[in-house]
Design an enzyme around this catalytic site. Structure first.
Site, PDB file in Angstrom:
ATOM      1  N   HIS A  34      14.086 -40.221  27.534  1.00  0.00           N
ATOM      2  CA  HIS A  34      12.902 -40.286  26.668  1.00  0.00           C
ATOM      3  C   HIS A  34      13.146 -39.572  25.338  1.00  0.00           C
ATOM      4  O   HIS A  34      12.581 -39.945  24.319  1.00  0.00           O
ATOM      5  CB  HIS A  34      11.674 -39.723  27.397  1.00  0.00           C
ATOM      6  CG  HIS A  34      11.087 -40.693  28.372  1.00  0.00           C
ATOM      7  ND1 HIS A  34       9.844 -41.260  28.225  1.00  0.00           N
ATOM      8  CD2 HIS A  34      11.605 -41.240  29.507  1.00  0.00           C
ATOM      9  CE1 HIS A  34       9.607 -42.103  29.228  1.00  0.00           C
ATOM     10  NE2 HIS A  34      10.650 -42.095  30.032  1.00  0.00           N
ATOM     11  N   ASP A  35      14.007 -38.542  25.344  1.00  0.00           N
ATOM     12  CA  ASP A  35      14.361 -37.899  24.082  1.00  0.00           C
ATOM     13  C   ASP A  35      15.177 -38.868  23.226  1.00  0.00           C
ATOM     14  O   ASP A  35      14.853 -39.109  22.061  1.00  0.00           O
ATOM     15  CB  ASP A  35      15.159 -36.610  24.347  1.00  0.00           C
ATOM     16  CG  ASP A  35      15.481 -35.870  23.056  1.00  0.00           C
ATOM     17  OD1 ASP A  35      14.744 -36.064  22.057  1.00  0.00           O
ATOM     18  OD2 ASP A  35      16.460 -35.096  23.029  1.00  0.00           O
ATOM     19  N   VAL A  61      13.521 -42.079  21.275  1.00  0.00           N
ATOM     20  CA  VAL A  61      12.612 -41.925  20.135  1.00  0.00           C
ATOM     21  C   VAL A  61      13.276 -40.997  19.123  1.00  0.00           C
ATOM     22  O   VAL A  61      13.547 -39.831  19.429  1.00  0.00           O
ATOM     23  CB  VAL A  61      11.254 -41.340  20.577  1.00  0.00           C
ATOM     24  CG1 VAL A  61      10.304 -41.274  19.396  1.00  0.00           C
ATOM     25  CG2 VAL A  61      10.648 -42.172  21.703  1.00  0.00           C
ATOM     26  N   ASP A 101      17.423 -35.831  19.868  1.00  0.00           N
ATOM     27  CA  ASP A 101      17.236 -34.764  18.881  1.00  0.00           C
ATOM     28  C   ASP A 101      16.153 -33.767  19.279  1.00  0.00           C
ATOM     29  O   ASP A 101      15.653 -33.017  18.422  1.00  0.00           O
ATOM     30  CB  ASP A 101      16.875 -35.372  17.512  1.00  0.00           C
ATOM     31  CG  ASP A 101      15.481 -35.978  17.507  1.00  0.00           C
ATOM     32  OD1 ASP A 101      14.931 -36.246  18.610  1.00  0.00           O
ATOM     33  OD2 ASP A 101      14.937 -36.181  16.413  1.00  0.00           O
ATOM     34  N   ASP A 117      22.962 -42.675  44.138  1.00  0.00           N
ATOM     35  CA  ASP A 117      23.916 -43.665  44.653  1.00  0.00           C
ATOM     36  C   ASP A 117      23.551 -45.044  44.096  1.00  0.00           C
ATOM     37  O   ASP A 117      22.664 -45.148  43.255  1.00  0.00           O
ATOM     38  CB  ASP A 117      23.905 -43.659  46.192  1.00  0.00           C
ATOM     39  CG  ASP A 117      22.517 -43.926  46.755  1.00  0.00           C
ATOM     40  OD1 ASP A 117      21.638 -44.402  46.007  1.00  0.00           O
ATOM     41  OD2 ASP A 117      22.294 -43.670  47.947  1.00  0.00           O
TER      42      ASP A 117
END
Ligand code: HEM
Ligand SMILES: *[C@@H]1O[C@H](CO)[C@@H](O)[C@H](O)[C@H]1NC(C)=O
Ligand SMILES: *[C@@H]1O[C@H](CO)[C@@H](O)[C@H](O)[C@H]1NC(C)=O
Ligand SMILES: *[C@@H]1O[C@H](CO)[C@@H](O)[C@H](O)[C@H]1NC(C)=O
Ligand SMILES: *[C@@H]1O[C@H](CO)[C@@H](O)[C@H](O)[C@H]1NC(C)=O
Ligand SMILES: *[C@@H]1O[C@H](CO)[C@@H](O)[C@H](O)[C@H]1NC(C)=O
Length: 325
Positions: free
Chosen positions: A62-63, A66, A70, A247
Site C-alpha cells: 500500500h505504501d 501510492v 516513500d 506457501d
C-alpha cells in the site's frame, strides 16, 4: 576541468540515476545494525500477535502503490489535511506501531540516517520470513516523501476490480501480469474482513447472484462465514487451507475456485494470468515455471520496492514516521 573528468562526472551521474540510488546494504557504513534492529522489533511483535506479519507485508504494497515506496501512507499528523491513510482503498492496513518503534530505536543508534520507507521494505521481508516464506535481500536507500494526499490513493487496486483493471493498475506501476499474480500471492497469509465479501457472495452482477468462479462446494462455506447482512468486521483467512504459512497454496486455491476475495479469483479469468497461476501449481501446464512461486515472489517484491523511489531533491529522512520533518 579536464576532458576525462567531465566524462567521468557525466558517467557517474548516469550510473547513479539509472541505478536509482537503491542498493543492498546502503546503510552498511552509516547504520550497520539497521537490519537486525528492524528484525528484532518485527520478530518480537509477530510472536505475540499473528496479525503483525500480514499487516507489515500489506503495508509495503500500500505504501509503494501510492506516490511510490516513500512512506507516504505512514503520515498521521493532525497538521496534514486529508492524509493518504484516510483513503477508502487503505481500509484495514496496519503495522504502523512496529514501523514507528523501529524508527525510534534507529534514531537512537543512527539519528537521521534510515528512511521510514526503507523500514517498511525491510519489515515486509522480515514478515515473509517469519511465516515460513523465502528470504531475499532488500535494496535500501529510499527517501521519505513530502506528500501524503488521500486523493492520490484513489486508484489503489480494488477487490471489485475486473482482471483488465487489475492488470492496468499494475502496468501503470511498471509491473507485469506475472507480477500481478506473484504479488497477489501475498494473500497466502492474512485475513479479510467480511466487509469485502457481500458483492461476491450475494450480488455479484446485481441480480442477487454469486461469483461463478466460486467452487460450488466452497460457496456455502463462505456464506456461512460471512452471512448476508452479517457483521462486516468478522475476519476470515484469505487462504482457507494454510493461512498461517507462506506457501503456494493460494495459487492452488485460485485454480480450484476456493480463493476467498474476488480479486484473487479474477486472476483465473484471463488467459495470461491463468497461465501464470498454472505455471506454478499445475504439473500438466505447458508453461511450467522453472522457478518456484516463492523464488519468483522475491524477485517481484524487489521490483515492487523500486516503484517511485524518492531522492534527496524530492524526499527527506523523517525523524518520526508519522510526520514530515
Ligand atoms: C491485486 C490487488 C490487490 C487487492 C485488490 C487486494 C485486496 C486486499 C483486501 C480486500 C484485503 C483484506 C483487507 C482487510 O480486510 O483488512 C487484503 C489483505 C491483504 N493483502 Fe491484499 N490486495 C491486493 C494485492 C496485494 C499485494 C500486492 C500484497 C503484498 C505484496 C498484498 C498483501 C496483503 C496481505 C498480507 C493481506 C492480509 C492483511 C491482514 O491480514 O490484515 N495484497 N488485500
Ligand atoms: C491532493 O491531490 C489532488 C489531485 O492531485 C489535488 O487536486 C489536491 O489539491 C491535493 N490536496 C492537497 C491538500 O494537496
Ligand atoms: C464493491 O462493490 C460494491 C457494489 O458495487 C460496493 O458496495 C462495495 O463498496 C465495493 N467494495 C469495495 C471494497 O470497493
Ligand atoms: C445489487 O446490486 C445492484 C447493482 O449494483 C444494486 O442496484 C442493488 O441495490 C444491489 N442489491 C442489494 C440487495 O444490495
Ligand atoms: C434481490 O433480493 C432482494 C431482497 O433480498 C429483493 O428485494 C430483490 O427484488 C431481488 N432482486 C432481484 C433482481 O432478484
Ligand atoms: C477444491 O475445493 C473443494 C471445495 O472446497 C475441496 O473439497 C477440494 O479438496 C479442493 N481440491 C483441491 C485439489 O484443492
Amino acid at each position: 576541468m579536464k576532458k576525462t573528468q567531465v566524462f567521468l562526472t557525466i558517467f557517474m551521474f548516469h550510473f547513479c540515476v539509472s541505478k536509482g540510488q537503491l542498493q543492498v546494504g546502503y546503510y552498511s557504513e552509516t547504520c550497520p545494525n539497521v537490519e537486525s534492529i528492524v528484525n528484532s522489533i518485527v520478530s518480537e511483535a509477530a510472536q505475540s500477535d499473528p496479525r503483525v506479519a500480514p499487516f507489515l507485508l500489506r503495508l509495503h504494497f500500500h505504501d509503494c502503490f501510492v506516490e511510490g515506496c516513500d512512506g507516504s501512507i505512514l503520515i498521521n499528523d493532525a497538521k496534514v489535511t486529508n492524509p493518504e491513510i484516510g483513503a477508502f482503498g487503505h481500509q484495514g492496513v496496519g503495522g504502523f506501531e512496529q514501523i514507528e518503534k523501529a524508527k525510534q530505536d534507529l534514531e537512537v543508534q543512527c539519528p537521521g540516517i534510515v528512511s521510514c520507507a526503507d523500514i517498511v521494505a525491510l519489515a515486509a521481508r522480515d514478515a515473509v520470513v517469519l511465516v515460513g516464506g523465502p528470504f531475499y535481500d532488500v535494496e535500501t536507500g529510499r527517501k521519505d516523501g513530502l506528500v501524503s494526499n488521500q486523493t492520490l490513493a484513489d486508484d489503489m487496486p480494488d477487490v471489485n476490480d475486473s482482471i483488465d483493471i487489475l492488470k492496468s493498475k499494475f502496468l501503470n506501476k511498471g509491473l507485469t501480469e506475472k507480477e500481478l499474480v506473484l504479488l497477489s500471492g501475498a494473500h497466502t497469509i492474512g485475513t479479510t474482513a467480511c466487509f469485502f465479501m457481500p458483492k461476491r457472495l450475494y450480488n455479484f452482477t446485481g441480480r442477487n447472484d454469486s461469483d461463478p468462479r466460486i467452487n460450488p462446494n466452497f460457496l456455502p462455506v463462505l456464506k456461512r462465514h460471512c452471512p448476508k447482512d452479517g457483521d462486516v468486521n468478522v475476519r476470515i483467512p484469505l487462504d482457507a487451507v494454510t493461512n498461517e504459512e507462506f506457501d503456494d497454496q493460494i495459487l492452488r486455491n485460485i485454480k480450484n475456485g476456493t480463493a476467498v476475495i474476488a480479486s484473487d479469483a479474477r486472476l483465473y479469468d484471463d488467459d495470461i494470468t491463468r497461465q501464470v497461476v498454472d505455471s506454478y501449481v499445475d504439473e500438466s501446464s505447458e508453461f511450467m515455471s522453472l522457478f518456484s512461486f516463492e523464488q519468483d515472489f522475491t524477485v517481484a517484491m524487489v521490483k515492487m520496492g523500486r516503484i517511485g523511489v524518492k531522492t534527496k531533491s524530492n524526499g527527506e529522512i523523517r525523524r518520526v514516521c508519522g510526520s514530515f520533518n
